[in-house]
Design an enzyme around this catalytic site. Structure first.
Site, mmCIF file in Angstrom:
data_model
loop_
_atom_site.group_PDB
_atom_site.id
_atom_site.type_symbol
_atom_site.label_atom_id
_atom_site.label_comp_id
_atom_site.label_asym_id
_atom_site.label_seq_id
_atom_site.Cartn_x
_atom_site.Cartn_y
_atom_site.Cartn_z
ATOM 1 N N LYS A 149 45.573 44.657 42.228
ATOM 2 C CA LYS A 149 45.230 43.997 41.113
ATOM 3 C C LYS A 149 43.531 43.541 41.065
ATOM 4 O O LYS A 149 42.741 43.884 40.287
ATOM 5 C CB LYS A 149 45.868 43.199 40.394
ATOM 6 N N ASN A 150 43.198 42.659 41.850
ATOM 7 C CA ASN A 150 42.091 42.030 41.995
ATOM 8 C C ASN A 150 40.836 42.943 42.622
ATOM 9 O O ASN A 150 39.758 42.465 42.687
ATOM 10 C CB ASN A 150 42.081 40.658 42.628
ATOM 11 N N ARG A 193 41.203 36.867 31.325
ATOM 12 C CA ARG A 193 39.754 36.138 31.789
ATOM 13 C C ARG A 193 39.096 37.017 32.530
ATOM 14 O O ARG A 193 37.689 37.132 32.453
ATOM 15 C CB ARG A 193 40.072 34.822 32.239
ATOM 16 N N CYS A 213 42.607 28.472 31.265
ATOM 17 C CA CYS A 213 43.896 29.241 31.230
ATOM 18 C C CYS A 213 45.089 28.329 31.919
ATOM 19 O O CYS A 213 44.735 27.283 32.114
ATOM 20 C CB CYS A 213 43.925 30.514 32.057
ATOM 21 N N ARG A 271 38.527 26.911 34.626
ATOM 22 C CA ARG A 271 38.058 28.223 34.896
ATOM 23 C C ARG A 271 36.760 28.412 34.607
ATOM 24 O O ARG A 271 36.697 29.501 33.671
ATOM 25 C CB ARG A 271 39.126 29.067 35.101
ATOM 26 N N PRO A 272 35.683 27.780 34.314
ATOM 27 C CA PRO A 272 34.445 28.083 33.624
ATOM 28 C C PRO A 272 33.843 29.174 34.335
ATOM 29 O O PRO A 272 34.004 29.683 35.357
ATOM 30 C CB PRO A 272 33.525 26.607 33.955
ATOM 31 N N VAL A 273 32.675 29.602 33.832
ATOM 32 C CA VAL A 273 31.812 30.859 34.260
ATOM 33 C C VAL A 273 30.563 30.459 34.146
ATOM 34 O O VAL A 273 29.753 31.367 34.337
ATOM 35 C CB VAL A 273 32.245 31.978 33.353
ATOM 36 N N ASP A 274 30.397 29.002 34.523
ATOM 37 C CA ASP A 274 28.720 28.809 34.692
ATOM 38 C C ASP A 274 28.112 29.384 35.784
ATOM 39 O O ASP A 274 26.856 29.634 35.804
ATOM 40 C CB ASP A 274 28.830 27.269 34.619
ATOM 41 N N GLN A 275 28.847 29.562 36.925
ATOM 42 C CA GLN A 275 28.066 30.341 37.937
ATOM 43 C C GLN A 275 27.941 31.749 37.515
ATOM 44 O O GLN A 275 26.663 32.271 38.020
ATOM 45 C CB GLN A 275 29.175 30.213 39.229
ATOM 46 N N ASP A 312 46.437 31.996 45.728
ATOM 47 C CA ASP A 312 47.456 32.975 45.130
ATOM 48 C C ASP A 312 48.882 33.241 45.992
ATOM 49 O O ASP A 312 49.783 33.976 45.199
ATOM 50 C CB ASP A 312 46.732 34.344 44.830
ATOM 51 N N ILE A 315 41.531 24.912 45.314
ATOM 52 C CA ILE A 315 40.906 25.885 44.423
ATOM 53 C C ILE A 315 40.886 25.435 42.954
ATOM 54 O O ILE A 315 39.969 25.385 42.131
ATOM 55 C CB ILE A 315 41.460 27.038 44.642
ATOM 56 N N ARG A 323 51.823 40.971 34.749
ATOM 57 C CA ARG A 323 50.457 41.264 34.683
ATOM 58 C C ARG A 323 49.923 41.764 36.066
ATOM 59 O O ARG A 323 48.863 42.220 36.290
ATOM 60 C CB ARG A 323 49.797 39.922 34.357
#
Ligand code: EPZ
Length: 420
Positions: free
Chosen positions: A22-23, A95, A119, A124-128, A307, A329, A399
């Protein structure tokens, strides 16, 4: 909402085929945005998240077709991408939609992507992702819940992310493929899915080296061409089944599984008492006694993956001894613990540390899935529990697992899907 009904206590024996990852599939679907030419992906897992990503790409104008004969092949052509927007309605359900950002920006010079929002397992920010693209010269504003990005042409840069981020590395790597000049990603994620994406991009004409290490170097090119790429096997799906047999007992053969992507997990399950043979493209797992408790600390690849944390916790619930599980994590990834406790597990949580006191037996009950990998942990709990367990809200499971109940039945489990 669908439920899974499992009668536990059975040994698991038989043979299954592990699906594509999936990933890896999610970023590789987005990589099709980098070229107007035909991109064909093979070994695509049949997952809700893959359907969601394909739908998002179609709304942008990407032509995406699955091969008719049920084959796990998807062909994409991004020759006429009319919309460069990923709307909130779609991003909120997945996301990983953030993965269109780098590709849209570097190919078209503009992107408008909804902020994913938090979530269940964390903020789980996306600042990076944003910081890295700004370092490459993007003009980015965040307004009304959207990331609005523009760039005439991105310029290569040296980027050190504050932490290892899988999709952050993937977004920046895709953006760098068509930027001008050299980009160095320091502190890059080393997950096999990142490596698989890099190999696909190289086959499209990208100049990338160092993938699979913490330092990736990309030299931008003017355009990328089409490709046919086979998606790497899903190491987390394989790890989940290894863990299920190690917990429930049995003898299973996993085909199209990569042992070299699961070394930390295999080491742990051997420590718990399972016998695991690693072949060329297959894994065999045998267990015939109650597992021993094993402690673990999740960390970035190649360490033990977050995971797989819920799945190992389920094994520890019935193991001989006590185990400590540390989740480094995500800040809220123990929600499966309360549900496992409904089956009789003894788990104490203190922040990011869970202490599991193994018990001889779990007993079936009704439990509720809260997120994708928590669901997998509950499935393992149900497989070892006496009697019947009903797992509610298994859309979480759908999912990330391709036909989980079919594969479990192939291993002799007593499991059925109950549609509400
Ligand atoms: C990927 O998520 C996976 N998803 C996750 O799998 C996996 O759990 C995670 O990597 C860790 O391995 C996909 O690949 C689609 P991160 P991602 O960015 O990329 C913080 C599953 O079950 N961070 O590596 O979103 C973040 O909050 C899913 O298949 C920032 O602070 O994870 C987290 O604490 C769940 N700012 C840590 O870094 C950022 O800009 C690692 O997150 C980015 C991340």
């Amino acid at each position: 909402m669908d439920k899974l009904r499992i009668r536990g206590g059975r040994r698991l024996a038989g043979e299954i085929v592990i699906s594509g990852a999936k990933n890896a599939a999610l970023p590789e679907l987005c990589a099709a945005l980098l070229t107007p030419e035909r991109v064909q992906l093979q070994n695509v897992p049949r997952l809700q998240d893959v359907a969601t990503m394909t739908r998002l790409l179609r709304t942008m104008g990407v032509v995406a077709e699955a091969a008719g004969n049920g084959e796990a092949t998807v062909t994409l052509v991004a020759a006429d991408v009319r919309s460069r927007e990923a709307p909130y309605e779609q991003v909120k359900t997945m996301r990983a939609s953030i993965l269109v950002l780098g590709a849209l920006l570097t190919r078209f010079g503009e992107a408008r992507v909804s902020l994913p929002g938090g979530c269940a397992i964390g903020t789980r920010p996306v600042d990076q992702h944003i910081k890295g693209l700004q370092a490459m010269g993007a003009d980015i504003v965040v307004e009304h819940g959207y990331i609005v990005a523009r760039a005439d042409r991105l310029a290569g840069a040296r980027i050190t992310t504050d932490m290892v981020t899988v999709t952050g590395t993937e977004n920046l790597m895709m953006a760098a493929t068509l930027a001008s000049g050299e980009t160095i990603l320091e502190n890059a994620a080393q997950e096999p899915e990142v490596t698989d994406l890099a190999e696909m991009l190289i086959a499209m004409g990208a100049r990338i080296e160092g993938h699979g290490t913490s330092r990736i170097r990309i030299v931008g090119v003017d355009r990328l061409h089409g490709v046919s790429h086979r998606i790497v096997a899903d190491r987390i799906e394989a790890g989940t089944f290894l863990c299920a047999v190690a917990a429930a007992g049995g003898d299973a053969l996993l085909r199209q599984a990569r042992g070299d992507h699961l070394e930390a997990v295999i080491d742990k399950l051997r420590e718990a008492g399972a016998t695991i043979d690693v072949g060329e493209g297959w894994l065999r797992v045998r267990a015939d006694a109650r597992p021993r408790a094993v402690s673990v600390r999740t960390s970035e690849y190649p360490s033990f993956p977050t995971d797989m944390q819920a799945q190992l916790m389920a094994l520890d619930c019935i193991a001989d001894g006590a185990a400590t599980i540390t989740e480094t994590i995500f800040e809220n990834r123990f929600m499966h613990a309360n549900e496992l406790a409904r089956l009789g597990a003894k788990i104490d949580i203190d922040g990011r540390v869970a202490v599991v006191q193994g018990v001889e037996r779990l007993s079936g009950a009704t439990v509720m899935a809260t997120d994708l990998r928590a669901s997998a942990g509950l499935v393992i709990g149900a497989l070892v529990a006496d009697g019947e367990t009903t797992i509610d809200r298994i859309y979480h499971l759908d999912r990330g697992y391709d036909a989980m109940e079919t594969k479990l039945r192939a291993l002799g489990a007593d499991v059925e899907r109950v549609s509400a």
